[in-house]
Motif scaffolding. Structure first.
Motif, PDB file in Angstrom:
ATOM      1  N   ASN A 118       7.166  11.361 -23.303  1.00 58.69           N
ATOM      2  CA  ASN A 118       6.077  11.844 -24.822  1.00 58.69           C
ATOM      3  C   ASN A 118       5.070  10.587 -24.332  1.00 58.69           C
ATOM      4  OD1 ASN A 118       7.224  14.434 -24.805  1.00 58.69           O
ATOM      5  ND2 ASN A 118       8.366  13.324 -26.500  1.00 58.69           N
ATOM      6  N   VAL A 119       5.357   9.875 -23.420  1.00 60.19           N
ATOM      7  CA  VAL A 119       3.866   8.414 -23.187  1.00 60.19           C
ATOM      8  C   VAL A 119       2.854   8.633 -22.636  1.00 60.19           C
ATOM      9  CG1 VAL A 119       3.196   6.213 -23.524  1.00 60.19           C
ATOM     10  CG2 VAL A 119       5.290   7.135 -24.472  1.00 60.19           C
ATOM     11  N   TYR A 120       1.627   9.599 -22.648  1.00 61.27           N
ATOM     12  CA  TYR A 120       0.626   9.460 -21.690  1.00 61.27           C
ATOM     13  C   TYR A 120      -0.128   7.857 -21.615  1.00 61.27           C
ATOM     14  CZ  TYR A 120       2.676  14.521 -21.290  1.00 61.27           C
ATOM     15  OH  TYR A 120       3.271  15.557 -21.080  1.00 61.27           O
ATOM     16  N   ALA A 121      -0.567   8.054 -20.471  1.00 61.32           N
ATOM     17  CA  ALA A 121      -1.729   7.260 -19.980  1.00 61.32           C
ATOM     18  C   ALA A 121      -2.823   7.631 -19.183  1.00 61.32           C
ATOM     19  CB  ALA A 121      -1.035   5.972 -19.791  1.00 61.32           C
ATOM     20  N   ILE A 122      -4.191   7.586 -19.377  1.00 60.37           N
ATOM     21  CA  ILE A 122      -5.190   7.653 -19.348  1.00 60.37           C
ATOM     22  C   ILE A 122      -6.572   6.760 -18.726  1.00 60.37           C
ATOM     23  CG2 ILE A 122      -4.590   9.923 -19.566  1.00 60.37           C
ATOM     24  CD1 ILE A 122      -7.463   9.406 -22.185  1.00 60.37           C
ATOM     25  N   GLY A 123      -7.345   7.486 -17.365  1.00 58.22           N
ATOM     26  CA  GLY A 123      -8.497   6.301 -17.488  1.00 58.22           C
ATOM     27  C   GLY A 123      -8.350   4.900 -16.953  1.00 58.22           C
ATOM     28  N   ASP A 124      -8.422   3.388 -17.170  1.00 54.66           N
ATOM     29  CA  ASP A 124      -7.955   2.596 -15.929  1.00 54.66           C
ATOM     30  C   ASP A 124      -7.085   2.182 -16.259  1.00 54.66           C
ATOM     31  OD1 ASP A 124      -9.311   1.092 -19.033  1.00 54.66           O
ATOM     32  OD2 ASP A 124     -11.326   0.388 -17.953  1.00 54.66           O
ATOM     33  N   VAL A 125      -6.057   2.461 -17.442  1.00 57.57           N
ATOM     34  CA  VAL A 125      -4.955   1.364 -17.227  1.00 57.57           C
ATOM     35  C   VAL A 125      -3.876   2.372 -16.680  1.00 57.57           C
ATOM     36  CG1 VAL A 125      -5.904   1.232 -19.856  1.00 57.57           C
ATOM     37  CG2 VAL A 125      -4.397   2.643 -19.640  1.00 57.57           C
ATOM     38  N   ALA A 126      -4.278   3.257 -15.835  1.00 57.43           N
ATOM     39  CA  ALA A 126      -3.275   4.457 -15.720  1.00 57.43           C
ATOM     40  C   ALA A 126      -3.203   4.183 -14.349  1.00 57.43           C
ATOM     41  CB  ALA A 126      -3.852   5.437 -16.225  1.00 57.43           C
ATOM     42  N   THR A 127      -2.421   3.796 -13.821  1.00 54.51           N
ATOM     43  CA  THR A 127      -1.651   4.037 -11.928  1.00 54.51           C
ATOM     44  C   THR A 127      -0.951   5.373 -11.523  1.00 54.51           C
ATOM     45  OG1 THR A 127      -1.536   1.583 -11.619  1.00 54.51           O
ATOM     46  CG2 THR A 127      -1.431   2.532  -9.833  1.00 54.51           C
ATOM     47  N   PHE A 128      -2.107   6.251 -10.986  1.00 54.18           N
ATOM     48  CA  PHE A 128      -1.743   7.334 -10.648  1.00 54.18           C
ATOM     49  C   PHE A 128      -1.679   8.000  -9.222  1.00 54.18           C
ATOM     50  CE2 PHE A 128      -6.151   7.352 -11.233  1.00 54.18           C
ATOM     51  CZ  PHE A 128      -6.587   7.862 -10.211  1.00 54.18           C
ATOM     52  N   PRO A 129      -1.483   8.983  -8.986  1.00 55.07           N
ATOM     53  CA  PRO A 129      -1.151   9.527  -7.544  1.00 55.07           C
ATOM     54  C   PRO A 129      -2.271   9.540  -6.752  1.00 55.07           C
ATOM     55  CG  PRO A 129       1.306   9.888  -8.896  1.00 55.07           C
ATOM     56  CD  PRO A 129      -0.086   9.819  -9.828  1.00 55.07           C
ATOM     57  N   MET A 130      -3.059   9.034  -5.859  1.00 54.26           N
ATOM     58  CA  MET A 130      -4.654   9.861  -5.709  1.00 54.26           C
ATOM     59  C   MET A 130      -3.839  10.456  -4.264  1.00 54.26           C
ATOM     60  SD  MET A 130      -7.325   9.190  -6.014  1.00 54.26           S
ATOM     61  CE  MET A 130      -8.634   7.529  -6.726  1.00 54.26           C
ATOM     62  N   LYS A 131      -3.893  12.034  -4.710  1.00 59.74           N
ATOM     63  CA  LYS A 131      -3.309  13.214  -3.904  1.00 59.74           C
ATOM     64  C   LYS A 131      -4.150  13.383  -2.417  1.00 59.74           C
ATOM     65  CE  LYS A 131      -2.135  17.528  -4.979  1.00 59.74           C
ATOM     66  NZ  LYS A 131      -2.046  18.733  -5.718  1.00 59.74           N
ATOM     67  N   LEU A 132      -5.281  13.085  -2.547  1.00 63.89           N
ATOM     68  CA  LEU A 132      -6.393  13.173  -1.554  1.00 63.89           C
ATOM     69  C   LEU A 132      -5.897  12.019  -0.193  1.00 63.89           C
ATOM     70  CD1 LEU A 132      -8.272  14.381   0.086  1.00 63.89           C
ATOM     71  CD2 LEU A 132     -10.007  12.998  -1.121  1.00 63.89           C
ATOM     72  N   TYR A 133      -5.584  10.911  -0.892  1.00 60.93           N
ATOM     73  CA  TYR A 133      -5.045   9.323   0.297  1.00 60.93           C
ATOM     74  C   TYR A 133      -3.730   9.412   0.469  1.00 60.93           C
ATOM     75  CZ  TYR A 133      -9.993   9.480  -0.524  1.00 60.93           C
ATOM     76  OH  TYR A 133     -11.344   9.704  -0.590  1.00 60.93           O
ATOM     77  N   GLY A 134      -2.600  10.154  -0.154  1.00 59.74           N
ATOM     78  CA  GLY A 134      -1.193   9.545  -0.498  1.00 59.74           C
ATOM     79  C   GLY A 134      -0.286   8.429  -0.934  1.00 59.74           C
ATOM     80  N   ASP A 135      -1.468   7.610  -2.114  1.00 59.29           N
ATOM     81  CA  ASP A 135      -0.771   6.360  -2.479  1.00 59.29           C
ATOM     82  C   ASP A 135      -1.443   6.193  -3.920  1.00 59.29           C
ATOM     83  OD1 ASP A 135      -4.142   6.286  -2.523  1.00 59.29           O
ATOM     84  OD2 ASP A 135      -4.047   4.559  -1.012  1.00 59.29           O
ATOM     85  N   MET A 136      -0.990   5.020  -4.593  1.00 56.69           N
ATOM     86  CA  MET A 136      -0.947   5.148  -6.091  1.00 56.69           C
ATOM     87  C   MET A 136      -2.196   4.282  -6.266  1.00 56.69           C
ATOM     88  SD  MET A 136       1.531   6.403  -7.875  1.00 56.69           S
ATOM     89  CE  MET A 136       1.321   6.573  -8.938  1.00 56.69           C
ATOM     90  N   ARG A 137      -3.213   5.297  -7.038  1.00 54.39           N
ATOM     91  CA  ARG A 137      -4.729   3.562  -7.432  1.00 54.39           C
ATOM     92  C   ARG A 137      -4.497   3.651  -8.839  1.00 54.39           C
ATOM     93  NH1 ARG A 137      -8.956   5.001  -2.561  1.00 54.39           N
ATOM     94  NH2 ARG A 137      -7.330   5.190  -1.056  1.00 54.39           N
ATOM     95  N   ARG A 138      -5.820   2.761  -9.416  1.00 59.78           N
ATOM     96  CA  ARG A 138      -5.680   2.270 -10.918  1.00 59.78           C
ATOM     97  C   ARG A 138      -7.377   2.165  -9.915  1.00 59.78           C
ATOM     98  NH1 ARG A 138      -8.176  -1.214 -13.831  1.00 59.78           N
ATOM     99  NH2 ARG A 138      -7.449  -3.285 -11.962  1.00 59.78           N
ATOM    100  N   VAL A 139      -8.293   3.610 -11.169  1.00 59.01           N
ATOM    101  CA  VAL A 139      -9.262   4.030 -11.043  1.00 59.01           C
ATOM    102  C   VAL A 139     -10.447   2.819 -11.943  1.00 59.01           C
ATOM    103  CG1 VAL A 139     -11.561   5.430 -10.216  1.00 59.01           C
ATOM    104  CG2 VAL A 139      -9.086   5.803  -9.399  1.00 59.01           C
ATOM    105  N   GLU A 140     -11.439   2.659 -11.677  1.00 56.85           N
ATOM    106  CA  GLU A 140     -12.575   1.710 -13.199  1.00 56.85           C
ATOM    107  C   GLU A 140     -13.419   2.926 -13.418  1.00 56.85           C
ATOM    108  OE1 GLU A 140     -12.835  -2.440 -12.555  1.00 56.85           O
ATOM    109  OE2 GLU A 140     -10.389  -2.336 -13.023  1.00 56.85           O
ATOM    110  N   HIS A 141     -14.180   3.638 -14.071  1.00 54.45           N
ATOM    111  CA  HIS A 141     -14.954   4.528 -13.760  1.00 54.45           C
ATOM    112  C   HIS A 141     -15.044   5.448 -14.833  1.00 54.45           C
ATOM    113  CE1 HIS A 141     -18.658   7.266 -12.807  1.00 54.45           C
ATOM    114  NE2 HIS A 141     -19.100   5.543 -11.712  1.00 54.45           N
ATOM    115  N   PHE A 142     -15.872   6.233 -15.069  1.00 55.43           N
ATOM    116  CA  PHE A 142     -16.129   7.075 -16.353  1.00 55.43           C
ATOM    117  C   PHE A 142     -15.753   8.389 -16.122  1.00 55.43           C
ATOM    118  CE2 PHE A 142     -20.138   7.709 -15.613  1.00 55.43           C
ATOM    119  CZ  PHE A 142     -20.702   9.365 -15.711  1.00 55.43           C
ATOM    120  N   ASN A 143     -16.255   8.871 -15.100  1.00 50.96           N
ATOM    121  CA  ASN A 143     -16.316   9.674 -14.783  1.00 50.96           C
ATOM    122  C   ASN A 143     -14.764   9.988 -14.746  1.00 50.96           C
ATOM    123  OD1 ASN A 143     -15.271  11.537 -11.462  1.00 50.96           O
ATOM    124  ND2 ASN A 143     -16.447  12.513 -12.869  1.00 50.96           N
ATOM    125  N   HIS A 144     -13.471   9.421 -13.894  1.00 47.40           N
ATOM    126  CA  HIS A 144     -12.344   9.302 -14.132  1.00 47.40           C
ATOM    127  C   HIS A 144     -11.771   8.920 -15.265  1.00 47.40           C
ATOM    128  CE1 HIS A 144      -8.233   8.810 -13.465  1.00 47.40           C
ATOM    129  NE2 HIS A 144      -8.042   7.474 -14.135  1.00 47.40           N
TER     130      HIS A 144
END
Length: 270
Positions: A118-144
Motif C-alpha cells: 500500500n505504498v506508492y512512489a511517483i515523480g522523480d523519486v520513482a524508478t519505474f518500467p519504461m515500457k517503450l524501451y523495456g528497461d527501468m528509468r527514473r525521469v526528472e520532468h514535471f510532465n512525468h
C-alpha cells in the motif's frame, strides 16, 4: 549588468537580457548540429556561450554580493547575477532499508506500487518500467510528475473497486520556448542522430529537426519551430519507432515524415 546562467533551464531566463553580456551552458540533449544553431542564434542576440568548462566557485564583495565566477580552466567571469540550475537528487534516505531501490530511486511497478504494501512512489523519486524501451528509468520532468501521479491515483481507485488498469506507458518529453524559438523533443536521444531542415542561425525562418536511430528504428525526435500538428507528429514517430533503411534518405525526407500519418509506421527508402 553581467549575468552568468548555469545550465539550460536557468538559461531560459536569458531572453530578458537580450544584447547583454551573458554566459550560459547548452542542453545535454543537443547534438553538435543542434547546438551550433542555438549558439549562433544567441550570439546574434549578444549572448556568449562558454563551453567545455564548469564553475568551481564565486568571488563576492564586502556586502556578500557575487562579483565573479571562477571556472575550472582558470578563467574568471565578472558577474552581477548568477542563476544556478544544477538539478537535484531524490531524497529517499528516509525509506532506506524499508523499500526496494533501483537506479537512485524507489523501485516501483507499472502502477507505481513499491515493494511495501500500500505504498506508492511517483515523480522523480520513482524508478519505474519504461515500457517503450523495456528497461527501468527514473525521469526528472514535471510532465512525468503529473502523469505518474494521475496514473497512481487511477491504480489505487481501481484496486479499491476490484478492477485492473493498464500499466504506465510514458513517452519522454522535453520542451522550451525562448525569444521566438520553440522546440520539442520526444523519445530517446540514443544511437545515431540524423539532422534535417534549415538550421542556419542567420535564416529568417529557420526550421529543423533531428531523429535518433538505434537498431534500425527511429527512437527519438526533435523539432525546432514546429506548429502544433507537427509537434504531435514527431511524438507519434517517437512512439511508433518506424524502421529506417537509409540514414541519408531519412535526412532528406525528414520534413515529409513530419505530419505524415501514412509514413509514420514505415520510412520509405530507395
Amino acid at each position: 549588468m553581467r549575468k552568468v546562467l548555469g545550465a539550460f533551464l536557468a538559461g531560459e531566463t536569458r531572453y530578458t537580457y537580450e544584447n547583454k553580456n551573458i554566459a550560459l551552458s547548452m542542453h545535454w540533449l543537443f547534438t553538435a548540429e543542434i547546438a551550433s544553431f542555438y549558439e549562433g542564434y544567441y550570439a546574434n542576440k549578444g549572448i556568449k556561450i562558454i563551453k567545455s568548462t564548469k564553475a568551481t566557485g564565486f568571488s563576492t564583495n564586502s556586502k556578500g554580493e557575487v562579483t565573479e565566477v571562477k571556472l575550472d580552466d582558470g578563467r574568471t567571469l565578472e558577474a552581477d547575477m548568477v542563476i544556478v540550475d544544477i538539478g537535484g537528487r531524490p531524497m529517499i534516505s528516509l525509506f532506506k532499508g524499508q523499500i526496494e531501490e533501483e537506479n537512485g530511486g524507489i523501485k516501483t511497478d507499472g502502477l507505481f506500487k513499491t515493494s511495501a504494501s500500500n505504498v506508492y512512489a511517483i515523480g522523480d523519486v520513482a524508478t519505474f518500467p519504461m515500457k517503450l524501451y523495456g528497461d527501468m528509468r527514473r525521469v526528472e520532468h514535471f510532465n512525468h510528475a503529473c502523469k505518474s501521479a494521475e496514473h497512481a491515483v487511477k491504480a489505487i481507485k481501481a484496486a479499491e473497486e476490484g478492477r485492473s488498469i493498464l500499466e504506465y506507458d510514458y513517452l519522454s518529453f522535453l520542451y522550451t520556448r525562448v525569444f521566438d524559438l520553440s522546440w520539442q523533443f520526444y523519445g530517446d536521444n540514443v544511437g545515431q542522430s540524423v539532422l534535417f531542415g534549415d538550421n542556419d542561425p542567420n535564416s529568417s525562418k529557420a526550421k529543423f529537426g533531428t531523429y535518433w536511430v538505434k537498431d534500425g528504428k527511429v527512437v527519438g525526435a526533435f523539432l525546432e519551430g514546429g506548429v502544433e500538428e507537427e509537434n504531435k507528429a514527431i511524438a507519434r514517430v517517437a512512439r511508433a519507432q518506424p524502421s529506417v533503411g537509409s540514414l541519408e534518405v531519412l535526412s532528406s525526407v525528414g520534413e515529409l515524415l513530419i505530419g505524415s500519418r501514412v509514413n509514420r509506421n514505415r520510412v520509405l527508402v530507395s
